[in-house]
Motif scaffolding. Structure first.
Motif, PDB file in Angstrom:
ATOM      1  N   ASN A  45       0.810  -1.222   0.000  1.00 53.16           N
ATOM      2  CA  ASN A  45       0.000   0.000   0.000  1.00 53.16           C
ATOM      3  C   ASN A  45       0.839   1.266   0.000  1.00 53.16           C
ATOM      4  O   ASN A  45       0.483   2.245  -0.644  1.00 53.16           O
ATOM      5  CB  ASN A  45      -0.961  -0.007   1.185  1.00 53.16           C
ATOM      6  N   ILE A  46       1.947   1.267   0.731  1.00 51.10           N
ATOM      7  CA  ILE A  46       2.807   2.454   0.780  1.00 51.10           C
ATOM      8  C   ILE A  46       3.491   2.682  -0.558  1.00 51.10           C
ATOM      9  O   ILE A  46       3.536   3.799  -1.069  1.00 51.10           O
ATOM     10  CB  ILE A  46       3.866   2.328   1.905  1.00 51.10           C
ATOM     11  N   LEU A  47       4.034   1.609  -1.144  1.00 50.65           N
ATOM     12  CA  LEU A  47       4.833   1.750  -2.360  1.00 50.65           C
ATOM     13  C   LEU A  47       4.034   1.557  -3.643  1.00 50.65           C
ATOM     14  O   LEU A  47       4.467   1.981  -4.705  1.00 50.65           O
ATOM     15  CB  LEU A  47       5.996   0.755  -2.334  1.00 50.65           C
ATOM     16  N   GLY A  48       2.904   0.882  -3.556  1.00 50.11           N
ATOM     17  CA  GLY A  48       2.114   0.627  -4.752  1.00 50.11           C
ATOM     18  C   GLY A  48       2.854  -0.231  -5.764  1.00 50.11           C
ATOM     19  O   GLY A  48       2.867   0.090  -6.950  1.00 50.11           O
ATOM     20  N   ILE A  49       3.488  -1.308  -5.302  1.00 50.15           N
ATOM     21  CA  ILE A  49       4.276  -2.151  -6.200  1.00 50.15           C
ATOM     22  C   ILE A  49       3.537  -3.449  -6.512  1.00 50.15           C
ATOM     23  O   ILE A  49       2.707  -3.904  -5.739  1.00 50.15           O
ATOM     24  CB  ILE A  49       5.678  -2.448  -5.632  1.00 50.15           C
ATOM     25  N   PRO A  50       3.844  -4.063  -7.668  1.00 51.93           N
ATOM     26  CA  PRO A  50       3.176  -5.290  -8.081  1.00 51.93           C
ATOM     27  C   PRO A  50       3.441  -6.449  -7.128  1.00 51.93           C
ATOM     28  O   PRO A  50       4.492  -6.528  -6.501  1.00 51.93           O
ATOM     29  CB  PRO A  50       3.773  -5.593  -9.455  1.00 51.93           C
ATOM     30  N   VAL A  51       2.471  -7.363  -7.056  1.00 53.24           N
ATOM     31  CA  VAL A  51       2.566  -8.528  -6.176  1.00 53.24           C
ATOM     32  C   VAL A  51       2.334  -9.797  -7.000  1.00 53.24           C
ATOM     33  O   VAL A  51       1.350  -9.905  -7.726  1.00 53.24           O
ATOM     34  CB  VAL A  51       1.518  -8.450  -5.045  1.00 53.24           C
TER      35      VAL A  51
END
Length: 79
Positions: A45-51
């Motif tokens: 949520n903080i970085l908005g990176i793919p999972v």
């Protein structure tokens, strides 16, 4: 044979992890079942990176989550 229970990340570790991911050119989280005891949602949520997920962790995110990139492997989700 007993299983391994990972320790929960401390605030100091979490800050270090976030800092390293922010410095990465193409960060992504590849999460397995061991991440159940880790606060990975905060990082996402903080970085908005793919999972990306393994089959045992496929219940971590819904397929409609914009950051969900699938389950890699020989039998993967359709891209």
């Amino acid at each position: 044979m007993g299983g391994h229970t990972p320790e929960r990340a401390s605030d100091g570790n979490m800050n270090e992890i976030i800092d390293l991911l922010q410095k990465s050119s193409r960060p992504a989280l590849f999460l397995g079942n061991g991440a159940r005891n880790f606060n990975w949602e905060t990082i996402k949520n903080i970085l908005g990176i793919p999972v990306l997920l393994t089959w045992k962790s496929m219940d971590f995110l819904g397929e409609d989550d914009p950051l969900f990139c699938g389950i890699p492997g020989m039998i993967s989700t359709r891209g």
